[in-house]
Design an enzyme around this catalytic site. Sequence first.
Site, short mmCIF file in Angstrom:
data_model
loop_
_atom_site.label_atom_id
_atom_site.label_comp_id
_atom_site.label_asym_id
_atom_site.label_seq_id
_atom_site.Cartn_x
_atom_site.Cartn_y
_atom_site.Cartn_z
N GLN A 38 7.88 6.41 20.89
CA GLN A 38 8.32 6.20 19.50
C GLN A 38 7.50 7.05 18.55
OE1 GLN A 38 7.51 2.22 18.12
NE2 GLN A 38 9.31 2.19 16.80
N ASP A 76 -4.89 4.20 9.22
CA ASP A 76 -4.88 3.13 8.22
C ASP A 76 -4.96 1.75 8.86
OD1 ASP A 76 -4.32 2.31 5.33
OD2 ASP A 76 -2.69 1.29 6.40
N GLN A 123 -1.45 2.78 -2.39
CA GLN A 123 -0.64 2.72 -1.16
C GLN A 123 0.59 1.85 -1.41
OE1 GLN A 123 -1.30 1.00 3.28
NE2 GLN A 123 -2.62 2.71 2.72
N SER A 171 -3.22 -1.02 -3.62
CA SER A 171 -1.99 -1.08 -2.84
C SER A 171 -1.05 -2.09 -3.47
CB SER A 171 -2.28 -1.46 -1.39
OG SER A 171 -1.08 -1.49 -0.63
N LYS A 229 18.30 0.77 14.24
CA LYS A 229 18.30 -0.16 15.38
C LYS A 229 18.76 -1.57 15.03
CE LYS A 229 13.33 -1.27 14.95
NZ LYS A 229 12.03 -1.15 15.63
N GLU A 245 8.50 10.72 18.93
CA GLU A 245 9.80 10.94 18.29
C GLU A 245 9.64 11.12 16.78
OE1 GLU A 245 14.09 10.92 17.72
OE2 GLU A 245 12.80 11.33 19.44
N ASN A 246 8.83 10.26 16.16
CA ASN A 246 8.64 10.33 14.71
C ASN A 246 7.87 11.58 14.29
OD1 ASN A 246 10.04 7.95 14.38
ND2 ASN A 246 8.22 6.67 14.27
N TYR A 306 -4.58 -7.47 8.77
CA TYR A 306 -3.70 -7.15 9.88
C TYR A 306 -4.17 -7.87 11.13
CZ TYR A 306 -1.90 -3.29 7.00
OH TYR A 306 -1.34 -2.53 5.99
N TRP A 352 3.52 3.66 2.72
CA TRP A 352 3.80 2.90 3.93
C TRP A 352 5.30 2.59 4.01
CZ3 TRP A 352 5.59 -2.28 3.63
CH2 TRP A 352 5.47 -2.89 2.37
#
Length: 322
Positions: A297, A49, A181, A155, A221, A300-301, A54, A210
């Site tokens: 990271q 995506d 979205q 979205s 964190k 891990e996800n 962005y 998202w």
Amino acid sequence: MEYRNLGASGLRVSELSFGSWVTFNKQVDHKLAEHMFGTCFDAGINFFDNAEGYEAGQSEIVMGKALQSLNRPRDSYCVSSKVYFGCHGSPLPTQQGLSRKHVTEACHQALERLQVDYLDLYFCHRADPHTPIGETVWAMHNLVTQGKVLYWGTSEWTADEISQAYEFAKENHLTPPSMEQPQYNLLDRERFEVEYAPLYEKYGLGTTIWSPLASGALTGKYLDGIPDDSRASLPGYEWLRERMVESDRGQERMQKVAKLLPLAQELGVSLSQLAITWCLQNPNVSTVILGASRVAQLEENLKALKAGPLLTDDVLAQLTSI
């Protein structure tokens, strides 16, 4: 990895997908992105995506270079872009919004930045109060008939705006939107579960959700402040820091996160994995978009795929109670 239909369409997307938002260009160059995409492909992810807004288009450039470097068959994965905000710091009136002109030109620009011949998914990043919904539907329909877009969607539109788009398309024999979205996670549930509820059955609305980790809040964190390497510490994202920790709302959300953390530890998974696999329990979720600034990271996800069986009725009840 399992695959789900994008709503009522025949497109099968991986239940976990990968997006860029802030990380690409600002934290991730195309070499690191290439490594991340390789990790995604190895895990079975087939949807990536992005958006014109962005990093002012730079995120799509990074993604395009990385995908080209990997040299995977184009028919083996899906890429998206979104249109509305423009890719310029101070866009002119014709360089933003959902007019036929900007929707069309933004599509061409995204194709160039991503180095692809067509977009699998193309989203209206927000609703445009200055453009009739019918004009936007026509613009998207034309791009579909030209083969430049395969599926289009919205979205963060309201349920009423989405319904207007569907009904206009139906009345004029045009291509309707296929997906929305929205944000969806343990802390943000109202729109997805309540406002959109009638749309899933009525229109076969697909969803590419998202922020399954609530912009990082559901990693835990931020419980002890703002880490230096976090998204909320980046220049220009002071609003995220304020929303995440410094506001009354942020503090209230952190209190909930603090209660969720022991439950995750009891189950033997990270809070991130628990939050991601929770999203997958909703059958109206087509795919959960992951974000990461480091390969570790991301890896891990991805382990959230193994946490699904842990969500018994009792655990789900505890999560809802918190």
